[in-house]
Design a protein around this motif. Structure first.
Motif, PDB file in Angstrom:
ATOM      1  N   TYR A   1       0.842  -1.190  -0.013  1.00  0.00           N
ATOM      2  CA  TYR A   1       0.167  -0.087   0.068  1.00  0.00           C
ATOM      3  C   TYR A   1       0.876   1.273  -0.090  1.00  0.00           C
ATOM      4  O   TYR A   1       0.648   2.156   0.801  1.00  0.00           O
ATOM      5  CB  TYR A   1      -0.974   0.020   1.198  1.00  0.00           C
TER       6      TYR A   1
ATOM      7  N   LYS B   1       0.756   3.913  -1.781  1.00  0.00           N
ATOM      8  CA  LYS B   1      -0.118   5.413  -1.847  1.00  0.00           C
ATOM      9  C   LYS B   1      -0.925   5.546  -0.703  1.00  0.00           C
ATOM     10  O   LYS B   1      -1.348   6.552  -0.605  1.00  0.00           O
ATOM     11  CB  LYS B   1      -1.062   4.974  -3.168  1.00  0.00           C
ATOM     12  N   HIS B   2      -1.133   4.479   0.111  1.00  0.00           N
ATOM     13  CA  HIS B   2      -1.792   4.859   1.354  1.00  0.00           C
ATOM     14  C   HIS B   2      -1.503   5.000   2.737  1.00  0.00           C
ATOM     15  O   HIS B   2      -1.490   5.573   3.364  1.00  0.00           O
ATOM     16  CB  HIS B   2      -2.992   3.869   1.470  1.00  0.00           C
TER      17      HIS B   2
ATOM     18  N   ASN C   1       2.091   5.779   3.942  1.00  0.00           N
ATOM     19  CA  ASN C   1       3.467   6.443   3.665  1.00  0.00           C
ATOM     20  C   ASN C   1       3.414   7.684   4.650  1.00  0.00           C
ATOM     21  O   ASN C   1       3.692   8.748   3.830  1.00  0.00           O
ATOM     22  CB  ASN C   1       3.622   6.792   2.268  1.00  0.00           C
TER      23      ASN C   1
ATOM     24  N   ARG D   1       8.347   6.084   3.217  1.00  0.00           N
ATOM     25  CA  ARG D   1       8.877   5.516   2.014  1.00  0.00           C
ATOM     26  C   ARG D   1      10.443   5.690   2.187  1.00  0.00           C
ATOM     27  O   ARG D   1      11.114   4.694   1.345  1.00  0.00           O
ATOM     28  CB  ARG D   1       8.532   6.122   0.890  1.00  0.00           C
TER      29      ARG D   1
ATOM     30  N   GLU E   1       5.778  -3.048  -5.780  1.00  0.00           N
ATOM     31  CA  GLU E   1       4.631  -2.530  -4.836  1.00  0.00           C
ATOM     32  C   GLU E   1       3.354  -2.938  -5.041  1.00  0.00           C
ATOM     33  O   GLU E   1       2.956  -3.404  -6.242  1.00  0.00           O
ATOM     34  CB  GLU E   1       4.604  -0.955  -5.793  1.00  0.00           C
TER      35      GLU E   1
ATOM     36  N   GLY F   1      -0.480  -2.644  -4.383  1.00  0.00           N
ATOM     37  CA  GLY F   1      -1.803  -1.598  -3.863  1.00  0.00           C
ATOM     38  C   GLY F   1      -2.981  -2.364  -3.746  1.00  0.00           C
ATOM     39  O   GLY F   1      -3.148  -3.629  -3.740  1.00  0.00           O
TER      40      GLY F   1
ATOM     41  N   ASP G   1      -7.044   6.291   6.076  1.00  0.00           N
ATOM     42  CA  ASP G   1      -6.166   5.475   5.224  1.00  0.00           C
ATOM     43  C   ASP G   1      -6.182   3.979   5.684  1.00  0.00           C
ATOM     44  O   ASP G   1      -6.187   3.324   4.840  1.00  0.00           O
ATOM     45  CB  ASP G   1      -4.841   5.790   4.630  1.00  0.00           C
TER      46      ASP G   1
END
Ligand code: GLN
Length: 245
Positions: free
Chosen positions: A14, A16-17, A19, A24, A45, A47, A68
Protein backbone atom coordinates in the motif's frame (compact mmCIF):
# COMPACT_ATOMS: atom_id res chain seq x y z
CA UNK A 1 9.44 -19.45 -1.19
CA UNK A 2 13.19 -18.97 -1.33
CA UNK A 3 15.65 -19.74 -4.10
CA UNK A 4 19.30 -19.12 -4.94
CA UNK A 5 19.13 -15.64 -6.40
CA UNK A 6 21.21 -12.97 -4.67
CA UNK A 7 18.75 -10.10 -5.11
CA UNK A 8 16.36 -9.24 -2.37
CA UNK A 9 12.77 -8.88 -3.44
CA UNK A 10 10.92 -6.37 -1.31
CA UNK A 11 7.13 -6.04 -1.32
CA UNK A 12 5.98 -2.56 -0.35
CA UNK A 13 2.36 -2.89 0.76
CA UNK A 14 0.00 0.00 0.00
CA UNK A 15 2.62 2.64 -0.94
CA UNK A 16 -0.11 5.10 -1.97
CA UNK A 17 -2.04 4.81 1.29
CA UNK A 18 0.51 4.04 3.99
CA UNK A 19 3.42 6.46 3.72
CA UNK A 20 3.18 8.65 6.82
CA UNK A 21 6.14 10.93 7.65
CA UNK A 22 8.05 9.89 4.52
CA UNK A 23 8.14 6.25 5.68
CA UNK A 24 8.99 5.45 2.07
CA UNK A 25 12.52 6.57 2.97
CA UNK A 26 12.98 3.19 4.66
CA UNK A 27 12.74 1.54 1.24
CA UNK A 28 15.47 3.85 -0.08
CA UNK A 29 17.73 2.80 2.79
CA UNK A 30 17.22 -0.90 2.07
CA UNK A 31 17.92 -0.33 -1.62
CA UNK A 32 21.01 1.85 -1.21
CA UNK A 33 22.61 -0.29 1.51
CA UNK A 34 22.33 -3.30 -0.80
CA UNK A 35 23.54 -1.43 -3.88
CA UNK A 36 26.54 0.02 -2.02
CA UNK A 37 27.56 -3.61 -1.45
CA UNK A 38 27.06 -4.52 -5.11
CA UNK A 39 23.83 -6.42 -4.41
CA UNK A 40 20.68 -6.12 -6.45
CA UNK A 41 17.27 -5.17 -5.20
CA UNK A 42 13.82 -5.57 -6.64
CA UNK A 43 10.87 -3.54 -5.45
CA UNK A 44 7.36 -4.90 -5.85
CA UNK A 45 4.69 -2.32 -5.03
CA UNK A 46 1.41 -3.87 -3.96
CA UNK A 47 -1.66 -1.67 -3.97
CA UNK A 48 -5.28 -1.98 -2.96
CA UNK A 49 -6.99 -4.85 -4.79
CA UNK A 50 -3.73 -6.60 -5.74
CA UNK A 51 -2.65 -10.00 -4.40
CA UNK A 52 0.22 -10.05 -1.96
CA UNK A 53 3.09 -11.97 -3.55
CA UNK A 54 4.35 -14.90 -1.46
CA UNK A 55 7.87 -15.06 -2.85
CA UNK A 56 9.37 -11.85 -1.49
CA UNK A 57 12.15 -11.82 1.11
CA UNK A 58 11.07 -8.64 2.84
CA UNK A 59 7.60 -7.14 3.33
CA UNK A 60 7.26 -3.51 4.25
CA UNK A 61 4.18 -1.59 5.40
CA UNK A 62 4.29 2.04 6.53
CA UNK A 63 2.26 4.27 8.80
CA UNK A 64 -0.91 6.11 7.95
CA UNK A 65 -3.86 8.09 9.13
CA UNK A 66 -6.96 6.34 10.43
CA UNK A 67 -8.90 7.04 7.23
CA UNK A 68 -6.18 5.42 5.08
CA UNK A 69 -5.98 2.47 7.45
CA UNK A 70 -9.76 2.07 7.07
CA UNK A 71 -9.44 2.09 3.27
CA UNK A 72 -6.96 -0.81 3.19
CA UNK A 73 -7.93 -2.93 6.20
CA UNK A 74 -10.50 -5.19 4.52
CA UNK A 75 -8.20 -5.94 1.61
CA UNK A 76 -5.30 -6.55 3.99
CA UNK A 77 -7.31 -9.17 5.86
CA UNK A 78 -8.13 -10.87 2.53
CA UNK A 79 -4.38 -11.16 1.85
CA UNK A 80 -3.30 -12.12 5.39
CA UNK A 81 -2.92 -15.81 4.54
CA UNK A 82 -0.45 -14.99 1.74
CA UNK A 83 1.59 -12.87 4.10
CA UNK A 84 1.48 -15.54 6.78
CA UNK A 85 2.74 -18.19 4.34
CA UNK A 86 5.64 -15.93 3.33
CA UNK A 87 6.50 -15.32 6.99
CA UNK A 88 6.29 -19.05 7.75
CA UNK A 89 8.87 -19.57 4.99
CA UNK A 90 11.23 -17.16 6.80
CA UNK A 91 10.46 -13.87 5.07
CA UNK A 92 11.01 -10.65 7.01
CA UNK A 93 8.39 -8.03 7.86
CA UNK A 94 8.96 -4.42 8.86
CA UNK A 95 5.75 -2.64 9.84
CA UNK A 96 5.58 0.99 10.95
CA UNK A 97 2.86 2.88 12.85
CA UNK A 98 -0.55 2.34 11.29
CA UNK A 99 0.80 -0.59 9.27
CA UNK A 100 1.97 -2.22 12.51
CA UNK A 101 -1.46 -1.66 14.06
CA UNK A 102 -3.13 -3.31 11.04
CA UNK A 103 -0.87 -6.36 11.27
CA UNK A 104 -2.15 -6.90 14.81
CA UNK A 105 -5.56 -8.37 15.69
CA UNK A 106 -7.46 -5.11 15.51
CA UNK A 107 -7.43 -1.33 15.78
CA UNK A 108 -10.43 0.26 17.47
CA UNK A 109 -10.40 3.90 16.33
CA UNK A 110 -11.34 6.73 18.66
CA UNK A 111 -14.58 7.06 16.62
CA UNK A 112 -15.43 3.49 17.63
CA UNK A 113 -14.77 1.80 14.27
CA UNK A 114 -13.14 -1.58 14.67
CA UNK A 115 -10.60 -2.28 11.93
CA UNK A 116 -9.85 -5.97 11.88
CA UNK A 117 -6.16 -6.68 11.29
CA UNK A 118 -4.10 -9.45 9.74
CA UNK A 119 -3.34 -11.05 13.13
CA UNK A 120 0.33 -11.53 12.39
CA UNK A 121 1.38 -9.80 15.61
CA UNK A 122 -0.35 -10.75 18.85
CA UNK A 123 -1.21 -7.10 19.61
CA UNK A 124 -4.34 -5.00 19.89
CA UNK A 125 -4.66 -1.25 19.50
CA UNK A 126 -7.25 1.16 20.86
CA UNK A 127 -7.47 4.75 19.65
CA UNK A 128 -7.69 7.63 22.10
CA UNK A 129 -8.29 11.37 21.89
CA UNK A 130 -4.71 12.22 22.83
CA UNK A 131 -1.74 11.68 20.54
CA UNK A 132 1.63 10.45 21.71
CA UNK A 133 4.16 12.57 19.81
CA UNK A 134 7.87 13.29 19.95
CA UNK A 135 11.37 11.90 19.75
CA UNK A 136 11.90 8.37 20.99
CA UNK A 137 14.92 6.35 22.07
CA UNK A 138 14.53 2.64 22.80
CA UNK A 139 16.89 -0.16 23.68
CA UNK A 140 16.61 -3.05 21.22
CA UNK A 141 18.19 -6.49 21.38
CA UNK A 142 18.22 -8.53 18.14
CA UNK A 143 20.49 -11.48 17.30
CA UNK A 144 22.10 -11.11 20.74
CA UNK A 145 23.22 -7.55 20.01
CA UNK A 146 21.85 -4.56 21.94
CA UNK A 147 21.58 -1.07 20.41
CA UNK A 148 19.75 2.18 21.00
CA UNK A 149 17.24 2.80 18.22
CA UNK A 150 15.96 6.36 17.70
CA UNK A 151 12.92 7.73 15.90
CA UNK A 152 9.85 9.89 16.09
CA UNK A 153 6.38 8.81 17.18
CA UNK A 154 2.94 10.30 16.53
CA UNK A 155 0.04 7.99 17.26
CA UNK A 156 -3.35 8.15 18.90
CA UNK A 157 -3.48 4.36 19.21
CA UNK A 158 -2.42 2.56 22.39
CA UNK A 159 -1.08 -0.88 21.59
CA UNK A 160 -0.87 -3.75 24.04
CA UNK A 161 1.08 -6.96 23.52
CA UNK A 162 -0.26 -10.46 23.90
CA UNK A 163 1.92 -13.36 25.07
CA UNK A 164 2.94 -14.52 21.57
CA UNK A 165 5.15 -11.57 20.73
CA UNK A 166 7.94 -9.75 22.47
CA UNK A 167 8.40 -5.99 22.66
CA UNK A 168 10.70 -4.65 19.95
CA UNK A 169 12.35 -2.32 22.44
CA UNK A 170 12.21 -0.91 25.93
CA UNK A 171 11.53 2.81 26.12
CA UNK A 172 14.37 5.02 27.30
CA UNK A 173 12.75 8.24 26.15
CA UNK A 174 9.30 8.88 24.70
CA UNK A 175 6.01 7.01 25.08
CA UNK A 176 6.20 3.73 23.17
CA UNK A 177 3.19 1.50 22.60
CA UNK A 178 0.90 2.99 25.23
CA UNK A 179 2.85 5.33 27.54
CA UNK A 180 2.37 2.82 30.35
CA UNK A 181 4.23 -0.46 30.12
CA UNK A 182 7.58 0.83 28.81
CA UNK A 183 7.37 -1.34 25.69
CA UNK A 184 7.86 -0.16 22.14
CA UNK A 185 6.68 -2.13 19.11
CA UNK A 186 6.67 -5.90 18.83
CA UNK A 187 8.70 -8.73 17.35
CA UNK A 188 7.59 -12.16 16.32
CA UNK A 189 10.22 -14.27 14.59
CA UNK A 190 11.61 -12.16 11.77
CA UNK A 191 8.69 -9.71 11.97
CA UNK A 192 9.29 -6.28 13.49
CA UNK A 193 6.53 -3.79 14.22
CA UNK A 194 7.24 -0.33 15.62
CA UNK A 195 5.73 3.12 16.05
CA UNK A 196 8.97 4.80 15.02
CA UNK A 197 8.90 7.09 12.03
CA UNK A 198 11.64 9.46 11.03
CA UNK A 199 11.84 7.59 8.70
CA UNK A 200 13.24 4.89 10.96
CA UNK A 201 16.13 3.38 9.03
CA UNK A 202 18.35 6.31 7.97
CA UNK A 203 19.22 6.96 11.63
CA UNK A 204 19.45 3.28 12.52
CA UNK A 205 21.79 1.57 10.03
CA UNK A 206 22.40 -1.34 12.41
CA UNK A 207 18.69 -2.15 12.32
CA UNK A 208 18.59 -1.82 8.52
CA UNK A 209 21.47 -4.29 8.19
CA UNK A 210 19.97 -6.72 10.70
CA UNK A 211 16.76 -6.86 8.65
CA UNK A 212 18.72 -7.14 5.39
CA UNK A 213 20.77 -10.02 6.83
CA UNK A 214 17.57 -11.87 7.72
CA UNK A 215 16.16 -11.18 4.24
CA UNK A 216 19.38 -12.42 2.60
CA UNK A 217 19.07 -15.63 4.61
CA UNK A 218 15.57 -16.08 3.26
CA UNK A 219 16.91 -15.46 -0.27
CA UNK A 220 19.63 -18.10 0.35
CA UNK A 221 22.23 -15.49 -0.55
CA UNK A 222 25.55 -16.45 1.00
CA UNK A 223 26.94 -12.96 1.35
CA UNK A 224 28.41 -10.94 4.20
CA UNK A 225 27.29 -7.32 4.40
CA UNK A 226 30.53 -5.31 4.38
CA UNK A 227 30.71 -2.35 6.80
CA UNK A 228 29.73 1.03 5.31
CA UNK A 229 30.70 4.58 6.18
CA UNK A 230 27.75 5.49 8.42
CA UNK A 231 29.20 8.74 9.67
CA UNK A 232 26.20 10.86 8.65
CA UNK A 233 23.86 8.46 10.40
CA UNK A 234 26.07 8.62 13.50
CA UNK A 235 25.78 12.43 13.53
CA UNK A 236 22.01 12.31 12.99
CA UNK A 237 21.65 9.81 15.83
CA UNK A 238 23.76 11.98 18.11
CA UNK A 239 21.45 14.94 17.41
CA UNK A 240 18.39 12.94 18.48
CA UNK A 241 20.16 11.44 21.47
CA UNK A 242 21.11 14.91 22.71
CA UNK A 243 17.36 15.64 23.01
CA UNK A 244 16.52 12.32 24.62
CA UNK A 245 18.75 10.11 26.77
N1 GLN B 1 -3.57 6.41 12.74
C1 GLN B 1 -2.82 5.70 13.72
C2 GLN B 1 -2.77 6.39 15.07
O1 GLN B 1 -2.94 7.57 15.15
C3 GLN B 1 -1.41 5.42 13.21
C4 GLN B 1 -0.57 6.68 12.99
C5 GLN B 1 0.83 6.37 12.53
O2 GLN B 1 1.05 5.66 11.56
N2 GLN B 1 1.77 6.92 13.26
O3 GLN B 1 -2.56 5.72 16.06
Amino acid sequence: MSNNRSAIRLAYLYPKHLNFYADRGNITVFKRRLEWRGLTFELVEVGLGESFPEDCDLYYIGGGQDRDQALVSEHLVSQAANLRRAVDSGAVVLAIGGGFQLLGHSYLTVQGTKLVGAGLFDVETTGTATRLCGDVAIEVCLDGHTETVVGYENHAGRTSLGPLCKPFGSVQFGFGNNAEDGFEGATWGRCVGTNLHGPLLPKNPWLADTLLNWALKHANAKVELAPLDDNLAVLARAAVLRNTV
